[in-house]
Design a protein around this motif. Structure first.
Motif, PDB file in Angstrom:
ATOM      1  N   TRP A 184      60.385  30.653 -87.473  1.00 38.56           N
ATOM      2  CA  TRP A 184      59.109  29.467 -88.105  1.00 38.56           C
ATOM      3  C   TRP A 184      59.640  28.643 -88.860  1.00 38.56           C
ATOM      4  N   ARG A 185      61.238  28.379 -89.552  1.00 40.86           N
ATOM      5  CA  ARG A 185      61.468  27.573 -90.064  1.00 40.86           C
ATOM      6  C   ARG A 185      62.644  26.654 -89.553  1.00 40.86           C
ATOM      7  N   ALA A 186      63.523  26.974 -88.602  1.00 38.23           N
ATOM      8  CA  ALA A 186      64.599  26.151 -88.261  1.00 38.23           C
ATOM      9  C   ALA A 186      65.018  26.593 -86.912  1.00 38.23           C
ATOM     10  N   THR A 187      66.058  25.987 -86.144  1.00 37.35           N
ATOM     11  CA  THR A 187      66.563  26.323 -85.159  1.00 37.35           C
ATOM     12  C   THR A 187      68.088  26.451 -85.419  1.00 37.35           C
ATOM     13  N   HIS A 188      68.618  27.407 -84.978  1.00 39.64           N
ATOM     14  CA  HIS A 188      69.864  27.899 -85.453  1.00 39.64           C
ATOM     15  C   HIS A 188      70.934  27.276 -84.070  1.00 39.64           C
ATOM     16  N   LEU A 189      71.811  26.508 -84.365  1.00 43.43           N
ATOM     17  CA  LEU A 189      72.813  26.083 -83.248  1.00 43.43           C
ATOM     18  C   LEU A 189      74.320  26.392 -83.561  1.00 43.43           C
ATOM     19  N   LEU A 190      74.847  26.952 -82.549  1.00 39.81           N
ATOM     20  CA  LEU A 190      76.362  27.095 -82.773  1.00 39.81           C
ATOM     21  C   LEU A 190      77.037  26.323 -82.023  1.00 39.81           C
ATOM     22  N   THR A 191      78.011  25.552 -82.769  1.00 43.90           N
ATOM     23  CA  THR A 191      78.786  24.422 -82.185  1.00 43.90           C
ATOM     24  C   THR A 191      80.086  24.825 -81.550  1.00 43.90           C
ATOM     25  N   SER A 192      80.646  23.933 -80.877  1.00 37.77           N
ATOM     26  CA  SER A 192      81.961  24.264 -80.315  1.00 37.77           C
ATOM     27  C   SER A 192      83.002  24.577 -81.270  1.00 37.77           C
ATOM     28  N   GLN A 193      82.746  24.180 -82.564  1.00 35.39           N
ATOM     29  CA  GLN A 193      83.806  24.457 -83.723  1.00 35.39           C
ATOM     30  C   GLN A 193      83.488  25.998 -84.100  1.00 35.39           C
ATOM     31  N   GLY A 194      82.574  26.593 -83.507  1.00 35.95           N
ATOM     32  CA  GLY A 194      82.197  28.078 -84.014  1.00 35.95           C
ATOM     33  C   GLY A 194      81.469  28.060 -85.321  1.00 35.95           C
ATOM     34  N   ASN A 195      80.837  26.957 -85.697  1.00 37.25           N
ATOM     35  CA  ASN A 195      80.040  26.888 -86.895  1.00 37.25           C
ATOM     36  C   ASN A 195      78.487  27.092 -86.377  1.00 37.25           C
ATOM     37  N   VAL A 196      77.687  27.661 -87.338  1.00 41.51           N
ATOM     38  CA  VAL A 196      76.273  27.798 -87.008  1.00 41.51           C
ATOM     39  C   VAL A 196      75.511  26.614 -87.901  1.00 41.51           C
ATOM     40  N   VAL A 197      75.051  25.583 -87.174  1.00 42.59           N
ATOM     41  CA  VAL A 197      74.158  24.552 -87.791  1.00 42.59           C
ATOM     42  C   VAL A 197      72.589  24.904 -87.923  1.00 42.59           C
ATOM     43  N   ILE A 198      72.000  24.868 -89.001  1.00 44.11           N
ATOM     44  CA  ILE A 198      70.477  25.198 -89.227  1.00 44.11           C
ATOM     45  C   ILE A 198      69.720  23.807 -89.218  1.00 44.11           C
ATOM     46  N   VAL A 199      69.064  23.614 -88.055  1.00 41.20           N
ATOM     47  CA  VAL A 199      68.157  22.241 -88.232  1.00 41.20           C
ATOM     48  C   VAL A 199      66.782  22.630 -88.331  1.00 41.20           C
ATOM     49  N   PRO A 200      66.312  22.239 -89.406  1.00 43.02           N
ATOM     50  CA  PRO A 200      64.883  22.340 -89.784  1.00 43.02           C
ATOM     51  C   PRO A 200      63.892  21.827 -88.796  1.00 43.02           C
ATOM     52  N   ASN A 201      62.704  22.793 -88.252  1.00 42.75           N
ATOM     53  CA  ASN A 201      62.078  22.357 -87.394  1.00 42.75           C
ATOM     54  C   ASN A 201      61.128  20.800 -87.370  1.00 42.75           C
ATOM     55  N   SER A 202      61.086  20.804 -88.734  1.00 35.93           N
ATOM     56  CA  SER A 202      60.333  19.406 -88.980  1.00 35.93           C
ATOM     57  C   SER A 202      61.255  18.206 -88.590  1.00 35.93           C
ATOM     58  N   VAL A 203      62.619  18.408 -88.683  1.00 35.14           N
ATOM     59  CA  VAL A 203      63.493  17.287 -88.192  1.00 35.14           C
ATOM     60  C   VAL A 203      63.819  17.417 -86.667  1.00 35.14           C
ATOM     61  N   ALA A 204      63.806  18.474 -86.261  1.00 35.03           N
ATOM     62  CA  ALA A 204      63.993  18.698 -84.701  1.00 35.03           C
ATOM     63  C   ALA A 204      62.694  18.099 -84.031  1.00 35.03           C
ATOM     64  N   ALA A 205      61.536  18.097 -84.357  1.00 38.22           N
ATOM     65  CA  ALA A 205      60.437  17.556 -83.996  1.00 38.22           C
ATOM     66  C   ALA A 205      60.392  16.274 -83.670  1.00 38.22           C
ATOM     67  N   LYS A 206      61.230  15.623 -84.832  1.00 36.27           N
ATOM     68  CA  LYS A 206      61.171  14.032 -84.945  1.00 36.27           C
ATOM     69  C   LYS A 206      62.499  13.334 -84.388  1.00 36.27           C
ATOM     70  N   ALA A 207      63.456  14.323 -84.002  1.00 37.64           N
ATOM     71  CA  ALA A 207      64.620  13.908 -83.452  1.00 37.64           C
ATOM     72  C   ALA A 207      64.748  13.543 -81.955  1.00 37.64           C
ATOM     73  N   LYS A 208      65.658  13.025 -81.457  1.00 37.68           N
ATOM     74  CA  LYS A 208      65.769  12.787 -80.078  1.00 37.68           C
ATOM     75  C   LYS A 208      66.598  13.934 -79.573  1.00 37.68           C
ATOM     76  N   ILE A 209      66.254  14.718 -78.676  1.00 33.32           N
ATOM     77  CA  ILE A 209      66.797  16.047 -78.185  1.00 33.32           C
ATOM     78  C   ILE A 209      67.379  15.955 -76.687  1.00 33.32           C
ATOM     79  N   THR A 210      68.522  16.191 -76.456  1.00 30.81           N
ATOM     80  CA  THR A 210      69.229  16.161 -75.192  1.00 30.81           C
ATOM     81  C   THR A 210      69.513  17.692 -74.863  1.00 30.81           C
ATOM     82  N   ASN A 211      68.862  18.099 -73.862  1.00 29.36           N
ATOM     83  CA  ASN A 211      68.835  19.456 -73.542  1.00 29.36           C
ATOM     84  C   ASN A 211      70.121  19.278 -72.231  1.00 29.36           C
ATOM     85  N   SER A 212      71.321  19.820 -72.406  1.00 25.26           N
ATOM     86  CA  SER A 212      72.163  19.859 -71.397  1.00 25.26           C
ATOM     87  C   SER A 212      72.186  21.009 -70.430  1.00 25.26           C
TER      88      SER A 212
END
Length: 486
Positions: A184-212
């Protein structure tokens, strides 16, 4: 007749035990058992004076009255929970079970309705005044947590439009990674470096999203190269196309391609694009493309040198042969004069596309070194012929025959027009006699190649019934073939 209060609390205890103990393990069976228990509880309450839609009885007995209130309120809360679980099991697709936003929001709404209903029916509180008071309180809380509410509503939009799912490889707000969780708050991403990046949903909704990960099993990988404008574009593009053909990790449909991206005074930028079926291969394929492009450009006489920097003198044919030998793993330990002497022994041979260079099980008495072009190496596995590798500039084939008289355990075919230099066994013997350590190194490299063939279940012609290792057997074979002293 038994007391309905006691029976009601017994049923609630059984329900709580099933919930906390997660018994049975199957979620569907456990939900059905809990629904049966809830039905028995409902029949018990409605069959007595304990209806959840009326205030609790026995006001003259405070203890029993309080117990009845607790039992009726529990009926509302258990019903809300089971309703949420039932809706979740009946209407949601499998991947929605892993995305917690709708489950949390729906559960909150159902429980809120159950609390309001229990306050109105069981406790007899004035709901109208409560709603008015809660509305004013909601305004105050909304102002205080407006950023959190923004994430919640943005999460609802993301889950409704579904730009990505759990497990997709995406780029959100400049962050590349694999989607681990959507709540309900954010999207959790696992990067290629093995880190977990938490992107708030309000940021993701406004950002450019590329789905590979969409479309499935098709992902593009591109690299850019800066080449001097003195080099003819047709020559550069031909070398890049051969470089792409040298990789057996990329898809052939859609076809890979190379193009001129842009030009400037100092350089021309070329872009090479290939397609893969798994984003997990992107790093390996990218590194391989850079290596192949470097080798094929060098084989075409194209040096990665900017126009603003003085260019070194061009190499003549003899220098090119020496540079080619120095790039072969077998000869990396040789000195400059030894490389020069061997380069004079090389013979030049050309092959057309689809022409067989070496037949399977053929014993060659010469070493072949690829100067330019692409060769395909096919071995026979358990399920038939399979391509084990592709050879490009600087690669060699035939070491087994030159060193130990072993046949080539593969058929080598030219995929493109190819230029190959040969070094005869007789020209290699003086070097092995004067530099025994070179022979040892060659045997080690050949042993590693034979181990790679074994992984493909390709038969290696090593004598059966011997305790010697493959390396020792190769070393003895080299000594006999070249008449070397032990």
């Amino acid at each position: 007749m038994k007391d309905p209060l006691v029976l009601g609390f017994v049923l609630i205890v059984v329900d709580v035990v099933l919930w906390r103990a997660a018994f049975p393990r199957n979620d569907t069976i456990r939900l059905l058992l809990r629904l049966v228990i809830f039905a028995l509880l409902s029949a018990l309450l409605f069959g007595s004076a304990l209806s959840p839609f009326t205030p609790a009885p026995w006001p003259e007995s405070p203890g029993r009255h309080l117990a009845a209130q607790i039992l009726e309120v529990s009926w509302w809360l258990i019903g809300a929970r089971l309703l949420t679980l039932s809706l979740d099991a009946a209407f949601r697709s499998r991947h929605w079970h892993r995305e917690r936003l709708f489950q949390d929001v729906l559960g909150a709404l159902v429980f809120l309705a159950a609390v309001v209903a229990s306050l109105a029916f069981v406790l007899g509180l004035p709901v109208t005044g409560l709603v008015a008071t809660s509305g004013a309180l909601a305004i105050v809380l909304g102002l205080a947590i407006q950023s959190t509410l923004s994430d919640v509503f943005a999460g609802i939009v993301l889950n409704t439009t579904e730009p990505y799912h759990i497990g997709d490889w995406v780029s959100v707000d400049g962050v590349d990674g694999k989607v681990l969780e959507m709540n309900w708050r954010a999207t959790h991403l696992l990067t290629s470096q093995g880190n977990v990046v938490i992107v708030p949903n309000s940021v993701a909704a406004k950002a450019k999203i590329t789905n590979s990960s969409r479309p499935v099993a098709l992902h593009g990988v591109s690299i850019a190269l800066q080449i001097s404008p003195e080099e003819r574009p047709a020559t550069v593009l031909g070398a890049l196309e051969r470089a792409v053909a040298g990789s057996n990790r990329v898809l052939q449909t859609p076809a890979p391609y190379a193009l001129i991206k842009k030009t400037s005074i100092n350089s021309i930028e070329y872009e090479v694009t290939v397609y893969i079926d798994d984003m997990g291969k992107s790093v390996v394929v990218t590194n391989q493309l850079y290596d192949l492009c470097h080798r094929h450009l060098a084989a075409a006489g194209i040096e990665l040198w900017p126009l603003s920097v003085p260019r070194p003198p061009r190499h003549d044919a003899s220098d090119s042969r020496q540079r080619l030998l120095s790039h072969v793993d077998l000869f990396r330990a040789l000195k400059g004069e030894e490389i020069e002497a061997l380069s004079k022994r090389l013979s030049r041979h050309e092959y057309e596309p689809d022409q067989v260079v070496v037949k399977s099980d053929e014993v060659t008495d010469y070493l072949m070194i690829v100067e330019s072009g692409v060769l395909s190496v096919m071995v026979t596995g358990p399920s038939g012929p399979v391509e084990s590798a592709r050879l490009g500039p600087g690669d060699s084939i035939g070491e087994a025959g030159v060193l130990a008289g072993l046949p080539v355990q593969a058929q080598v075919t030219a995929l493109t027009r190819a230029l190959i230099y040969r070094l005869d066994k007789a020209d290699l013997t003086p070097l092995l006699k004067s530099r025994p350590e070179i022979g040892q190194q060659m045997c080690h490299l050949l042993s590693q190649q034979q181990d790679s063939l074994r992984k493909l279940n390709t038969e290696i012609p090593v004598p059966v019934g011997t305790d010697r290792t493959l390396l020792e057997w190769l070393r003895d074979g080299m000594h006999k073939l070249h008449e070397l002293t032990s």
